[in-house]
Enzyme design. Structure first.
Site, PDB file in Angstrom:
ATOM      1  N   GLU A 311      -0.559  57.558 -11.931  1.00 41.98           N
ATOM      2  CA  GLU A 311      -2.020  57.713 -11.916  1.00 41.98           C
ATOM      3  C   GLU A 311      -2.640  56.455 -11.312  1.00 41.98           C
ATOM      4  OE1 GLU A 311      -3.178  58.677 -15.944  1.00 41.98           O
ATOM      5  OE2 GLU A 311      -2.095  60.582 -15.891  1.00 41.98           O
ATOM      6  N   HIS A 341      -7.312  62.397 -16.024  1.00 45.59           N
ATOM      7  CA  HIS A 341      -6.916  61.923 -17.364  1.00 45.59           C
ATOM      8  C   HIS A 341      -8.144  61.686 -18.264  1.00 45.59           C
ATOM      9  CE1 HIS A 341      -3.410  59.754 -19.557  1.00 45.59           C
ATOM     10  NE2 HIS A 341      -4.259  60.284 -20.437  1.00 45.59           N
TER      11      HIS A 341
END
Ligand SMILES: NC(=O)c1ccc[n+]([C@@H]2O[C@H](COP(=O)([O-])OP(=O)(O)OC[C@H]3O[C@@H](n4cnc5c(N)ncnc54)[C@H](O)[C@@H]3O)[C@@H](O)[C@H]2O)c1
Length: 463
Positions: A311, A341
């Site tokens: 990420e 997220h």
């Protein structure tokens, strides 16, 4: 410098008035019972015998509720909106007894060495890998976090994803934003009467179970432990059984060696044609190239992904093939919801994190309790009551080695140890003991004896 022990007055008694109309035995018994229950043993507020004027360094814009909770307990708080670099921390940390951070401030071994007064670290977030947990434990510093404050937020996000996926909502919305009117019902479904398969029935999975049933969804779940199903939910015996029965599969397991790629090609093949996959757990739990294949072939009707194997580190960064080699292919697929997220990112969750971590930090400072610490043995004692004015609480963090308790108990021998509990985790052990009939003068000699023990890491007295 030591401050005198406070010897508060006698137990507070709240008088209950007895009604003159009380006539029968039942009424009289009830009113007596009420009187008794009002003679509550009040817990005494403890104060560190040393370290009066405790100072906290609060970084990264932690919620004002937490800051106010600290101030309300008389702590001095220096509150900054930004994270601090290691160099900045090295300069400042030496004068603080506690620090509150989120994920951007790194508490390294070097920082901990410079933190000569530090008693406690509060991570106002879920993860704690920004802190050198082992070095903190070795220095006698417990670390607290808030792993479950955002469970409800994640569960609600999943509920929305069920509907958005089964109504192809994002595709219709995208088309209309492009100026295309495309009203259709083919392939769009109500969620009522469908089967939701929850993998991992912990904090999030079980919350979701309750919410989904309120929508008229049938809930089945798979977990490695046997759990009491909530409502009409049903635990199934294997992941395969869940995959072949569910219309929606949602993942709520931790990242462990055995959960990495737990949903791969074989598992996707077992899922029903036209089913949907939702992952708000951890990115590595799903083999994404296999998922892309399944979506492209039309076997799965859609997916929602909030977490990814890699990420980007900060907002505004690209989510491209350099981050994950399949990112552009994934972005081009229809009926796939991609979110950065944000499962647990709500104002409510932030507030809960602020409350939970500030309470844990305050409980440690004021009562010595390490319940909820991630790097420390979890130890607590029931409160010292207001009438126990001459009781002192010893909080002894020490090396986990043989013979320590014998030495400490010899030191306690002249006094009555009212209660005592100790536990260890790795190389660190923690003992809490409440001792009666300790005069202010005795405290100094007790402190010296205990601190002289070889195993001593950090000892505090609360009175
Ligand atoms: N997307 C987000 O922003 C976000 C927010 C919070 C939590 N999470 C993640 O969600 C996941 C679940 O969180 P939680 O708070 O419900 O955790 P939890 O610890 O309360 O529950 C996890 C459950 O998974 C079960 N489990 C473990 N291994 C399993 C396996 N191999 N097969 C089936 N079940 C298994 C456990 O027994 C437990 O009941 C975690 O990975 C967490 O990191 C993501």
């Amino acid at each position: 410098m030591s401050s005198p022990i406070q010897i508060p007055g006698k137990m507070r008694t709240v008088a209950a008035s007895v009604s003159p109309t009380t006539t029968n035995i039942h009424d009289r018994f009830a009113s007596l019972h009420r009187q008794e229950s009002l003679n509550v043993r009040q817990p005494r507020v403890l104060h560190p015998v040393e370290n009066e004027g405790l100072r906290l360094l609060i970084l990264e814009n932690i919620s004002m509720e937490a800051v106010n909770a600290f101030k309300a307990q008389g702590l001095h708080v220096d509150h900054y909106t930004k994270a601090m670099s290691e160099d900045e921390l090295l300069q400042k940390i030496g004068s603080y007894h506690g620090i509150g951070i989120r994920s951007k401030t790194k508490i390294t071994e070097r920082v901990l060495k410079a933190a000569t007064k530090l008693l406690v670290i509060g991570c106002f977030c879920i993860g704690t890998n920004q802190v050198d947990l082992k070095a903190a434990a070795s220095a006698g510093i417990p670390v607290f976090n808030s792993p479950f404050s955002n469970s409800r937020s994640v569960a609600e996000l999943v509920m929305s994803e069920l509907v958005v996926l089964s109504r192809q909502l994002f595709e219709r919305s995208y088309e209309l934003r492009q100026g295309l009117w495309n009203k259709q019902s083919k392939g769009c479904w109500e969620v009522r009467g469908k089967t939701l398969g929850i993998v991992g029935y912990g904090h999030i999975g079980s919350q979701l179970s309750v919410l989904a049933e309120a929508f008229g969804i049938r809930v089945i779940f798979f977990d490695v432990i046997n759990l009491m199903p909530l409502g009409s939910a049903r635990q199934v015996e294997s992941l395969d059984a869940l995959l072949s029965e569910a219309d929606f599969v949602t993942l709520h397991v931790p990242e462990l060696p055995e959960t990495i790629n737990m949903i791969s090609r074989d598992q996707l093949t077992l899922m029903k044609k036209g089913a949907y996959l939702i992952n708000n757990a951890r990115g590595k739990v799903v083999d994404i190239p296999a998922l892309i294949e399944s979506l492209k072939s039309g076997h799965l009707a859609g997916a929602a992904l909030d977490v990814f194997p890699s990420e980007p580190g900060s907002n505004g960064s690209p989510f491209d093939d350099q981050v994950n080699p399949w990112a552009s292919t994934l972005r081009s697929l229809h009926n796939v919801i991609l979110t950065p997220h944000i499962g647990g990112s709500t104002e409510e969750a932030q507030r809960m994190i602020g409350q939970e971590v500030s309470q844990a930090v305050l409980r440690y400072i004021g009562l010595g309790s390490t319940i909820g610490a991630v790097n420390f043995p979890e130890v607590d004692l029931r409160a010292i009551t207001a009438e126990e004015g001459d009781h002192v609480r010893v909080c002894y963090v020490h090396k986990n080695q043989p013979g320590v308790l014998k030495l400490v108990n010899e030191t306690f021998a002249p006094y009555n140890v009212e209660k005592q509990y100790s536990d260890s985790k790795g190389e660190v052990a923690y003992l809490m003991a409440d001792i009666a009939n300790v005069s202010p003068m005795d405290i100094t000699s007790l402190q010296e004896s205990i601190r002289r023990t070889d195993a001593n890491i950090l000892t505090r007295f609360l009175a």
